[in-house]
Design a protein around this motif. Sequence first.
Motif, PDB file in Angstrom:
ATOM      1  N   LYS A 280       4.421   8.939  -6.861  1.00 49.16           N
ATOM      2  CA  LYS A 280       3.371   9.416  -5.943  1.00 49.16           C
ATOM      3  C   LYS A 280       3.131   8.441  -4.796  1.00 49.16           C
ATOM      4  CE  LYS A 280      -0.451   7.572  -8.742  1.00 49.16           C
ATOM      5  NZ  LYS A 280      -0.847   6.520  -7.806  1.00 49.16           N
ATOM      6  N   ASP A 281       3.560   7.190  -4.969  1.00 48.02           N
ATOM      7  CA  ASP A 281       3.381   6.188  -3.925  1.00 48.02           C
ATOM      8  C   ASP A 281       4.523   6.180  -2.907  1.00 48.02           C
ATOM      9  OD1 ASP A 281       1.010   5.268  -5.147  1.00 48.02           O
ATOM     10  OD2 ASP A 281       2.173   4.037  -6.540  1.00 48.02           O
TER      11      ASP A 281
ATOM     12  N   PRO B 274       4.740   6.686 -10.821  1.00 43.92           N
ATOM     13  CA  PRO B 274       4.653   5.903  -9.584  1.00 43.92           C
ATOM     14  C   PRO B 274       5.354   6.537  -8.380  1.00 43.92           C
ATOM     15  CG  PRO B 274       5.176   4.473 -11.435  1.00 43.92           C
ATOM     16  CD  PRO B 274       5.348   5.891 -11.910  1.00 43.92           C
TER      17      PRO B 274
END
Length: 249
Positions: free
Chosen positions: A189-190, A187
């Motif tokens: 990457k967010d 996560p």
Amino acid sequence: PELSDAIAAGTCVRAVYVTAGDAGKGLEYAREREDGIRAAYDHMRGSAGEWDERELLLASGARVTRFVPTDEPRLSITVLRLPDGGLDGKGFPATGKAGLTQLINGDVGELSPIDGGPAYDLPRLTATLAELVSAGQPRRISTNVPHESAFAHGDHPDHSCVGSLVRASAPVVGVAPAQMSYCLGYPSKDQPVNVVGEELDAKVDVYRTYAADDPVVRCAEASTCLSQPGFGDWLRRTYPKSEAELGLS
């Protein structure tokens, strides 16, 4: 970058890998990944000396394999080689469709390492992690974001299982919450990009060195590594969280 910085600073680093990351492909593939891990450590420490490999029988009854550079005993890599639970947490047919998720949930009573070592029930696994933490006498522990965190959604189930197990085991052997940090996995990457310039170049070099031994993600050039789906995003980010920042449910 935190790991590279710790090694460059001369810090004692004890790494523990709970699963084999085998993806149902067997011990040979898992060993290739372990070769890549050691190569990456060699890159970070600036040496390509031999590594001593030995099996250790712990007080918990577990049998683990530990790798130590013969020229740098302040570093070690210990592997438990439990079966990979897969991205869906349902395991692989080759390893009985079972992984850490099923063990923690009580759906299976024990897991057998893919190298044929003694099986782990949940008490043995918890005791093993506590024993390894206690032996290391750490000033700081870095692990995965646990299941209980708002940041665990979308991560590999094995990552968050390990985070939860370590978070529960560490206080038992006297490690305070202030000594813990939890790294975002998939996560991340967010989150905004926060690894750039020379720091990114160095991180990609370490990853590319590892990937040379992993046929699934091998990339010859930095640009190729950065263009890999998922991996390019993760390489450009690093987000360690404190206990207070986990957003616990």
